[in-house]
Design an enzyme around this catalytic site. Structure first.
Site, short mmCIF file in Angstrom:
data_model
loop_
_atom_site.label_atom_id
_atom_site.label_comp_id
_atom_site.label_asym_id
_atom_site.label_seq_id
_atom_site.Cartn_x
_atom_site.Cartn_y
_atom_site.Cartn_z
N GLU A 145 11.81 -16.03 17.66
CA GLU A 145 12.70 -16.41 19.13
C GLU A 145 13.39 -17.67 18.57
O GLU A 145 12.87 -18.83 17.86
CB GLU A 145 11.69 -16.72 20.15
CG GLU A 145 12.37 -17.04 21.38
CD GLU A 145 11.52 -17.34 22.41
OE1 GLU A 145 10.50 -17.61 22.26
OE2 GLU A 145 11.86 -16.99 23.78
N LYS B 266 15.41 -11.41 27.34
CA LYS B 266 14.20 -11.77 28.01
C LYS B 266 13.86 -11.43 29.31
O LYS B 266 14.83 -11.98 30.10
CB LYS B 266 13.77 -13.21 27.31
CG LYS B 266 12.45 -13.75 27.77
CD LYS B 266 12.46 -15.16 26.96
CE LYS B 266 10.90 -15.64 27.01
NZ LYS B 266 10.94 -16.92 26.26
N CYS C 232 8.52 -13.13 23.66
CA CYS C 232 7.56 -14.26 23.69
C CYS C 232 7.00 -14.41 25.30
O CYS C 232 6.03 -13.37 25.18
CB CYS C 232 8.25 -15.73 23.69
SG CYS C 232 7.18 -16.98 23.35
N1 LIG Z 1 7.94 -19.66 25.03
C1 LIG Z 1 7.48 -18.54 25.73
O1 LIG Z 1 8.22 -17.98 26.20
C2 LIG Z 1 6.21 -18.46 26.12
C3 LIG Z 1 5.01 -19.25 25.90
O2 LIG Z 1 5.05 -20.26 25.16
C4 LIG Z 1 3.96 -19.02 26.68
O3 LIG Z 1 3.93 -17.78 27.16
O4 LIG Z 1 2.95 -19.61 26.57
#
Ligand SMILES: NC(=O)CC(=O)C(=O)O
Length: 284
Positions: A46, A118, A159
């Site tokens: 990401e 996302k 994520c």
């Molecule tokens: N950074 C993200 O999108 C998610 C995350 O860090 C988490 O769900 O904990």
């Protein structure tokens, strides 16, 4: 020709700096290295080309497909002759100017074959630990994403999307053999949930799960957890690493996936007659 029943996936845990050109060059070099080591599907983290944080998304944002990141990734996928899940970049949509956290996917000819914005934005507040509000600058995507390869269909999330089992389940029901999440958990949620969520999604759906994080940079405003990981359909960890820059590899084996689904046949035992629409309010 019959489809191959096994292929190698690789997750590149890149060290990311605030210098976009350097990040792109580093990504390209590592994609070629992974390919030399036999990878057929390569995954980046990401926000692999920019610093992660609401204050940076606008500065680093690019239009897709006309930005320099798409050009670099497309050329790298072609030169390396791999499917490439290009992590994510901040995307600027024109003419609205709206920003998204977006993953682009390429085939081995360098064609852009899928794009995932996302869907679930990372808005959390754990008092005394971490507060983050992606929705302060980003918009959420409105569709689920999977793409076809000669090995099988692959689903993509980014994520925070991994926390939503419905998304992975829909990918499995659409026939995906794996769900891949470029992601950047942090020093609070990483140790709490990173591995657990991957193994849970894999066991729920009896498919492979792979995550790809940036390497940890303790001088950054958002410190990534690292620990990119590949999990099999039994929830077993096939490959993982620590927080430093690294490349991990594992085989995705479709015979193994079939055996797991045959031995514990939950895939065909679901009672959708009892839970046709989980969004409906429960009534006694
Ligand atoms: N950074 C993200 O999108 C998610 C995350 O860090 C988490 O769900 O904990």
């Amino acid at each position: 020709m019959a489809s191959p029943s096994k292929f190698k996936i690789s997750c590149i845990q890149l060290a990311v700096s605030s210098d976009k050109s350097l990040n792109l060059q580093n990504a390209k070099n590592k994609i070629l290295e992974a390919s030399k080591n036999g990878a057929k599907l390569v995954v980046l983290p990401e926000c692999f080309n920019s610093t992660y944080g609401v204050q940076y998304f606008d500065r680093f944002a690019e239009c897709i497909p006309n930005g320099e990141s798409v050009k670099t990734l497309s050329a790298a996928a072609k030169e390396a002759n791999v499917y490439l899940i290009g992590g994510s970049i901040p995307e600027r949509e024109e003419p609205s100017g709206k920003l998204y956290n977006t993953c682009t996917v390429y085939d081995p000819e360098g064609n852009l074959i899928a794009k995932h914005r996302k869907v679930h934005l990372f808005d959390i507040d754990i008092p005394g630990k971490i507060t983050f509000q992606e929705s302060a600058t980003l918009n959420s995507g409105n569709s689920l994403t999977c793409f076809d390869t000669e090995y099988g269909k692959i689903g993509v999330g980014i994520c925070y999307d991994i926390r939503f089992p419905e998304m992975a389940m829909i990918a499995a029901r659409r026939g995906c053999i794996a769900m891949v999440y470029p992601g950047a958990f942090n020093l609070t949620t990483g140790p709490l949930h990173w591995e657990l969520l991957q193994r849970a999604r894999a066991v729920d759906n009896q498919f492979y799960v792979a995550t790809c994080s940036p390497a940890r940079d303790t001088s950054a405003s958002y410190i990534a957890w690292g620990y990119s990981t590949i999990v099999d359909p039994n929830g077993q960890i096939l490959a993982t690493t620590d927080h430093k820059e690294d490349i991990i590899y594992a085989d995705i084996d479709l015979e193994h996936l079939k055996t797991v689904r045959q031995s514990i046949p939950i895939y065909n035992q679901r009672r959708f007659d009892l839970y046709p629409n989980v969004a409906e309010n429960f009534k006694e």
